[in-house]
Write a protein that holds these residues in place. Structure first.
Motif, short mmCIF file in Angstrom:
data_model
loop_
_atom_site.label_atom_id
_atom_site.label_comp_id
_atom_site.label_asym_id
_atom_site.label_seq_id
_atom_site.Cartn_x
_atom_site.Cartn_y
_atom_site.Cartn_z
N ALA A 8 4.38 2.06 1.62
CA ALA A 8 5.46 3.24 0.96
C ALA A 8 4.78 4.33 1.51
N VAL A 9 5.38 5.45 1.62
CA VAL A 9 4.99 6.69 1.93
C VAL A 9 5.64 7.62 0.74
N VAL A 10 4.56 8.45 0.06
CA VAL A 10 5.04 9.61 -0.69
C VAL A 10 4.65 10.97 -0.05
N ALA A 11 5.48 11.69 0.13
CA ALA A 11 5.31 13.08 0.67
C ALA A 11 5.79 14.20 0.16
N HIS A 12 4.91 15.14 0.09
CA HIS A 12 5.40 16.60 -0.47
C HIS A 12 5.80 17.71 0.37
N SER A 13 6.48 18.51 0.21
CA SER A 13 6.62 19.89 1.34
C SER A 13 6.70 19.42 2.57
N LEU A 14 5.66 20.20 3.25
CA LEU A 14 5.73 20.18 4.59
C LEU A 14 5.39 18.78 5.00
N PRO A 50 0.72 -1.26 -0.12
CA PRO A 50 0.05 -0.13 0.11
C PRO A 50 0.86 1.29 0.05
N VAL A 51 0.30 2.25 -0.55
CA VAL A 51 0.98 3.50 -0.63
C VAL A 51 0.17 4.66 -0.06
N VAL A 52 0.95 5.19 1.00
CA VAL A 52 0.26 6.51 1.55
C VAL A 52 0.84 7.75 1.17
N ASP A 81 -7.22 -0.74 -2.58
CA ASP A 81 -6.54 -0.90 -1.25
C ASP A 81 -4.99 -0.82 -1.30
N ASP A 82 -4.60 -0.44 -2.39
CA ASP A 82 -3.08 -0.10 -2.44
C ASP A 82 -2.91 1.43 -2.40
N LEU A 83 -3.99 2.24 -2.15
CA LEU A 83 -3.85 3.73 -2.51
C LEU A 83 -4.62 4.44 -1.64
N TRP A 84 -4.10 5.11 -0.58
CA TRP A 84 -4.36 5.91 0.63
C TRP A 84 -3.73 7.45 0.67
N ALA A 85 -4.75 8.25 0.97
CA ALA A 85 -4.06 9.75 1.18
C ALA A 85 -4.71 10.37 2.52
N ILE A 86 -4.04 10.95 3.19
CA ILE A 86 -4.50 11.68 4.49
C ILE A 86 -4.48 12.98 4.15
N THR A 87 -5.69 13.86 4.77
CA THR A 87 -5.50 15.01 4.87
C THR A 87 -5.78 15.69 6.06
N PHE A 88 -4.65 16.36 6.59
CA PHE A 88 -4.54 16.66 8.07
C PHE A 88 -5.42 17.53 8.45
N GLY A 89 -5.70 17.60 9.65
CA GLY A 89 -7.03 18.29 10.33
C GLY A 89 -6.87 19.77 9.90
N ASP A 90 -5.64 20.37 10.26
CA ASP A 90 -5.24 21.61 9.99
C ASP A 90 -4.33 21.82 8.58
#
Length: 290
Positions: A140-146, A73-75, A102-111
């Motif tokens: 696996a984690v894919v992150a941008h900027s902050l 899975p990728v977050v 089920d492989d693909l997930w993305a979080i939206t932070f509360g703030d």
């Protein structure tokens, strides 16, 4: 490794900075979401669980695919004043290459501008639920900027390196920024500038600074690390190498801050790094889903 690819966007530095700040303010007025996002930040109707502290999307029901998969899975983790909608092109690209929902997930932070502590809290819950839901020990984690330093801080604070197989970090202030130092010195440490103190360029000169602690070992654990950075990123004025990590595969693209995430080359590299497959071949593009 450094690869210089993609279209350039050379503009005067002041113009680039002004454009970036205007974009941040627009997103902040929209609740910290991308301007065309139609979802409240903490809405969980696109997730298979309830979590009032954050929002996001993922899973086979959201992506309308069969349940289960044999892939890791990728977050996806967004940056300052952004949201999970940033990563929809990645989901489309991966879904068109034999991945399931089920492989693909993305979080939206509360703030829209979360603190590093808040990002660590929410990521620990989010990734834990992804692991439980999919039955996969590692993601696996894919992150941008902050989201880059937020992910690194979470991994260090919670010692979750055994949860992660690979990290792709895009335009992250891994060694701070000169602009963050200026903002922190001027007392701009709230709202959109909440991370200024954490991302000071002069962090190594301060006792027990959290970014200095992270950089004592820049690529810890049994994790594959990759970074992407842009040639025309105004956030890294006078500190162009800040996004790189010692021990990682570091790639340079001819693009700006958001382009490091949105550039097709970034999507292609991310796919190849995480899957070990070329993005354009018969196996990935003509896979039978029946």
């Amino acid at each position: 490794m450094s690869v210089d690819r993609g279209p350039g966007r050379s503009r005067p530095l002041f113009q680039q900075l002004t454009s970036n700040l205007v974009g941040l303010r627009r997103c902040r007025r929209n609740g910290g979401c991308r301007l065309d996002c139609q979802h409240d930040r903490t809405a969980t109707d696109r997730l298979p669980w309830d979590a009032p502290a954050y929002g996001g999307w993922g899973g086979h029901e959201h992506h309308d695919t069969e349940a289960g998969s044999s892939e890791t899975p990728v977050v996806f983790v967004h940056g300052n004043q952004r949201d999970a909608c940033d990563w929809e092109p990645y989901a489309e690209f991966f879904l068109n290459r034999a991945h399931e929902g089920d492989d693909l997930w993305a979080i939206t932070f509360g703030d829209g501008s979360p603190s590093h502590e808040a990002m660590a809290d929410q990521l620990d819950d989010f990734v834990g639920r992804v692991r439980e839901y999919t039955g996969s020990d590692r993601v696996a984690v894919v992150a941008h900027s902050l989201g880059v330093t937020g992910t690194r801080y979470w991994l260090h604070r919670e010692d979750r390196y055994d949860w992660v197989d690979a990290c792709v970090f895009m335009a992250g202030a891994n060694h701070g920024t000169v602009l963050s130092s200026y903002a922190a010195s001027a007392g701009l440490t709230g709202g959109t500038y909440k991370m200024s103190e954490f991302l000071r360029r002069d962090h190594a000169q301060l006792d027990d600074h959290p970014l200095a602690v992270l950089n004592q070992d820049e690529t810890p654990g049994d994790v594959d690390y990759y970074t992407l950075r842009g040639t025309d990123d105004p956030l890294f004025w006078n500190c162009e190498e800040s996004p790189t990590l010692e021990g990682a595969t570091n790639v340079l693209l001819r693009t700006d801050h958001d382009g490091v995430r949105a550039n097709l080359t970034s999507i292609e590299n991310t796919y190849e790094w995480l899957t070990g497959q070329k993005p354009y071949n018969l196996r990935t593009t003509l896979a039978d889903r029946s």
